[in-house]
Scaffold this motif. Structure first.
Motif, PDB file in Angstrom:
ATOM      1  N   ALA A 123      48.827  32.249  33.405  1.00 24.25           N
ATOM      2  CA  ALA A 123      49.775  31.159  33.189  1.00 24.25           C
ATOM      3  C   ALA A 123      51.220  31.608  33.386  1.00 24.25           C
ATOM      4  CB  ALA A 123      49.594  30.601  31.778  1.00 24.25           C
ATOM      5  N   PHE A 124      51.566  32.788  32.889  1.00 22.28           N
ATOM      6  CA  PHE A 124      52.953  33.228  32.954  1.00 22.28           C
ATOM      7  C   PHE A 124      53.317  33.932  34.258  1.00 22.28           C
ATOM      8  CE2 PHE A 124      52.532  32.933  28.252  1.00 22.28           C
ATOM      9  CZ  PHE A 124      53.497  31.955  28.070  1.00 22.28           C
ATOM     10  N   ARG A 125      52.355  34.515  34.932  1.00 17.78           N
ATOM     11  CA  ARG A 125      52.605  35.180  36.214  1.00 17.78           C
ATOM     12  C   ARG A 125      51.539  34.732  37.219  1.00 17.78           C
ATOM     13  NH1 ARG A 125      56.300  39.363  35.465  1.00 17.78           N
ATOM     14  NH2 ARG A 125      56.564  39.954  33.299  1.00 17.78           N
ATOM     15  N   PRO A 126      51.671  33.489  37.681  1.00 17.82           N
ATOM     16  CA  PRO A 126      50.598  32.909  38.500  1.00 17.82           C
ATOM     17  C   PRO A 126      50.358  33.598  39.850  1.00 17.82           C
ATOM     18  CG  PRO A 126      52.483  31.418  38.368  1.00 17.82           C
ATOM     19  CD  PRO A 126      52.771  32.566  37.467  1.00 17.82           C
ATOM     20  N   ARG A 127      51.316  34.281  40.409  1.00 18.08           N
ATOM     21  CA  ARG A 127      51.132  34.888  41.726  1.00 18.08           C
ATOM     22  C   ARG A 127      51.044  36.423  41.685  1.00 18.08           C
ATOM     23  NH1 ARG A 127      52.556  30.115  42.866  1.00 18.08           N
ATOM     24  NH2 ARG A 127      52.716  29.062  44.830  1.00 18.08           N
ATOM     25  N   SER A 128      50.927  36.974  40.499  1.00 24.29           N
ATOM     26  CA  SER A 128      50.879  38.438  40.379  1.00 24.29           C
ATOM     27  C   SER A 128      49.470  38.946  40.682  1.00 24.29           C
ATOM     28  CB  SER A 128      51.297  38.871  38.976  1.00 24.29           C
ATOM     29  OG  SER A 128      50.307  38.498  38.042  1.00 24.29           O
ATOM     30  N   TRP A 129      49.371  40.261  40.888  1.00 31.44           N
ATOM     31  CA  TRP A 129      48.066  40.847  41.159  1.00 31.44           C
ATOM     32  C   TRP A 129      47.165  40.777  39.929  1.00 31.44           C
ATOM     33  CZ3 TRP A 129      46.152  45.092  38.587  1.00 31.44           C
ATOM     34  CH2 TRP A 129      47.066  45.814  37.817  1.00 31.44           C
ATOM     35  N   LEU A 130      47.778  40.791  38.719  1.00 34.79           N
ATOM     36  CA  LEU A 130      46.979  40.639  37.507  1.00 34.79           C
ATOM     37  C   LEU A 130      46.354  39.244  37.429  1.00 34.79           C
ATOM     38  CD1 LEU A 130      49.197  42.443  34.861  1.00 34.79           C
ATOM     39  CD2 LEU A 130      46.937  43.133  35.642  1.00 34.79           C
ATOM     40  N   SER A 131      47.087  38.256  37.879  1.00 34.31           N
ATOM     41  CA  SER A 131      46.556  36.904  37.902  1.00 34.31           C
ATOM     42  C   SER A 131      45.380  36.797  38.862  1.00 34.31           C
ATOM     43  CB  SER A 131      47.656  35.916  38.308  1.00 34.31           C
ATOM     44  OG  SER A 131      47.118  34.625  38.436  1.00 34.31           O
ATOM     45  N   LYS A 132      45.492  37.472  40.003  1.00 30.78           N
ATOM     46  CA  LYS A 132      44.384  37.463  40.965  1.00 30.78           C
ATOM     47  C   LYS A 132      43.156  38.181  40.407  1.00 30.78           C
ATOM     48  CE  LYS A 132      47.256  37.069  45.102  1.00 30.78           C
ATOM     49  NZ  LYS A 132      47.636  35.763  44.732  1.00 30.78           N
ATOM     50  N   VAL A 133      43.381  39.280  39.674  1.00 28.13           N
ATOM     51  CA  VAL A 133      42.266  39.988  39.030  1.00 28.13           C
ATOM     52  C   VAL A 133      41.617  39.080  37.977  1.00 28.13           C
ATOM     53  CG1 VAL A 133      41.694  41.912  37.484  1.00 28.13           C
ATOM     54  CG2 VAL A 133      43.159  42.300  39.464  1.00 28.13           C
ATOM     55  N   ALA A 134      42.444  38.366  37.211  1.00 30.00           N
ATOM     56  CA  ALA A 134      41.916  37.448  36.196  1.00 30.00           C
ATOM     57  C   ALA A 134      41.116  36.329  36.841  1.00 30.00           C
ATOM     58  CB  ALA A 134      43.064  36.878  35.364  1.00 30.00           C
ATOM     59  N   ASP A 135      41.622  35.776  37.950  1.00 25.12           N
ATOM     60  CA  ASP A 135      40.891  34.724  38.665  1.00 25.12           C
ATOM     61  C   ASP A 135      39.556  35.244  39.187  1.00 25.12           C
ATOM     62  OD1 ASP A 135      42.936  32.991  38.177  1.00 25.12           O
ATOM     63  OD2 ASP A 135      43.807  33.113  40.191  1.00 25.12           O
ATOM     64  N   PHE A 136      39.572  36.445  39.758  1.00 25.63           N
ATOM     65  CA  PHE A 136      38.346  37.036  40.292  1.00 25.63           C
ATOM     66  C   PHE A 136      37.340  37.293  39.171  1.00 25.63           C
ATOM     67  CE2 PHE A 136      35.804  40.731  41.617  1.00 25.63           C
ATOM     68  CZ  PHE A 136      35.200  40.180  42.733  1.00 25.63           C
ATOM     69  N   TYR A 137      37.823  37.849  38.051  1.00 21.04           N
ATOM     70  CA  TYR A 137      36.934  38.114  36.918  1.00 21.04           C
ATOM     71  C   TYR A 137      36.321  36.822  36.391  1.00 21.04           C
ATOM     72  CZ  TYR A 137      35.304  39.206  32.266  1.00 21.04           C
ATOM     73  OH  TYR A 137      34.537  39.318  31.151  1.00 21.04           O
ATOM     74  N   SER A 138      37.131  35.778  36.230  1.00 24.56           N
ATOM     75  CA  SER A 138      36.602  34.512  35.701  1.00 24.56           C
ATOM     76  C   SER A 138      35.593  33.894  36.661  1.00 24.56           C
ATOM     77  CB  SER A 138      37.728  33.532  35.394  1.00 24.56           C
ATOM     78  OG  SER A 138      38.407  33.170  36.577  1.00 24.56           O
ATOM     79  N   LEU A 139      35.827  34.048  37.970  1.00 26.18           N
ATOM     80  CA  LEU A 139      34.869  33.536  38.954  1.00 26.18           C
ATOM     81  C   LEU A 139      33.550  34.284  38.850  1.00 26.18           C
ATOM     82  CD1 LEU A 139      34.340  31.748  41.497  1.00 26.18           C
ATOM     83  CD2 LEU A 139      35.048  33.734  42.820  1.00 26.18           C
ATOM     84  N   LEU A 144      27.760  34.573  37.238  1.00 22.61           N
ATOM     85  CA  LEU A 144      26.571  35.377  36.954  1.00 22.61           C
ATOM     86  C   LEU A 144      25.907  34.903  35.669  1.00 22.61           C
ATOM     87  CD1 LEU A 144      27.917  38.941  37.744  1.00 22.61           C
ATOM     88  CD2 LEU A 144      26.467  37.513  39.172  1.00 22.61           C
ATOM     89  N   PRO A 145      24.600  34.731  35.692  1.00 21.63           N
ATOM     90  CA  PRO A 145      23.913  34.345  34.450  1.00 21.63           C
ATOM     91  C   PRO A 145      23.930  35.484  33.437  1.00 21.63           C
ATOM     92  CG  PRO A 145      22.381  34.408  36.325  1.00 21.63           C
ATOM     93  CD  PRO A 145      23.721  34.795  36.830  1.00 21.63           C
ATOM     94  N   ASP A 146      23.955  35.130  32.161  1.00 23.97           N
ATOM     95  CA  ASP A 146      24.019  36.131  31.092  1.00 23.97           C
ATOM     96  C   ASP A 146      22.819  37.069  31.108  1.00 23.97           C
ATOM     97  OD1 ASP A 146      26.378  35.044  30.285  1.00 23.97           O
ATOM     98  OD2 ASP A 146      25.517  33.837  28.683  1.00 23.97           O
ATOM     99  N   PHE A 147      21.622  36.513  31.390  1.00 22.00           N
ATOM    100  CA  PHE A 147      20.445  37.384  31.364  1.00 22.00           C
ATOM    101  C   PHE A 147      20.526  38.440  32.457  1.00 22.00           C
ATOM    102  CE2 PHE A 147      19.132  34.070  34.339  1.00 22.00           C
ATOM    103  CZ  PHE A 147      18.536  34.812  35.350  1.00 22.00           C
ATOM    104  N   TRP A 148      21.155  38.112  33.598  1.00 23.18           N
ATOM    105  CA  TRP A 148      21.284  39.088  34.682  1.00 23.18           C
ATOM    106  C   TRP A 148      22.251  40.198  34.260  1.00 23.18           C
ATOM    107  CZ3 TRP A 148      24.930  41.235  37.875  1.00 23.18           C
ATOM    108  CH2 TRP A 148      24.443  41.933  38.973  1.00 23.18           C
TER     109      TRP A 148
END
Length: 195
Positions: A123-139, A144-148
């Protein structure tokens, strides 16, 4: 007043949804191969004992009648008898509820500890590399299913246990810090929260 009407309509839709979920779960249990009476009594049970148990459980009746009996008993709070433990299902649920609550609570706390900072960074740094890492992690975590994820963590755990003889000897000599059950529970909670 509009909101109360909306909530009332939504609550009326809950009833058919619950009946649908109960029907699907009932049918899934019915697709399990094998006779529940034989599973409960064991392979050495006599045919008379199996027939008697099938009759007492209502398994000799047609499927729609079985479902009707199941709904009637469920409305009274009777969830039936477990095929595995031969105890009332409600008793098994109550016995296992504290462990489930612990796992869900710890998993939720881990999810909050991971998700809140990542959300704030995005939210605070929408175009930073940390934001991209957060987007990738959330995706990835959402896809991925929890059982996997738990299965992969189990595989990593097995791999870790196949360490060299010297490491095993050192672990036996100095201990691993936490009891085995505590480590396994922590790994489950972290997996649940991270995925």
């Amino acid at each position: 007043m509009q909101i109360l009407k909306y909530i009332g309509r939504r609550m009326l839709l809950v009833v058919p949804q619950i009946i649908g979920i109960v029907f699907v779960s009932f049918m899934l249990v019915k697709t399990i191969p094998g006779d529940p009476a034989v599973l409960m009594l064991g392979p050495t049970a006599t045919p008379d004992a199996i027939a008697s148990l099938r009759e007492s459980m209502g398994l000799d009746k047609p499927l729609p009648v079985q479902f009707g009996l199941y709904l009637k008993n469920l409305a009274k709070g009777d969830m039936g008898t477990s095929w595995q433990t031969t105890r009332p299902v409600l008793e098994d649920l109550v016995t296992r509820f504290p462990a489930t609550l612990e796992l869900v609570t710890a998993g939720l706390l881990v999810a909050i500890l991971i998700g809140l900072p990542l959300g704030l960074i995005s939210a605070f740094r929408p175009r930073s590399w940390l934001s991209k890492v957060a987007d990738f992690y959330s995706l990835i975590a959402g896809s991925l299913p929890d059982f996997w994820c738990r299965w992969r963590c189990n595989s990593a755990q097995i791999w870790r246990r196949q360490m060299s003889a010297a490491s095993r000897e050192r672990a036996a000599r100095f201990g691993t810090g936490l009891p085995r059950d505590t480590r396994i529970t922590m790994e489950k909670e972290l997996t649940l929260g991270a995925s």
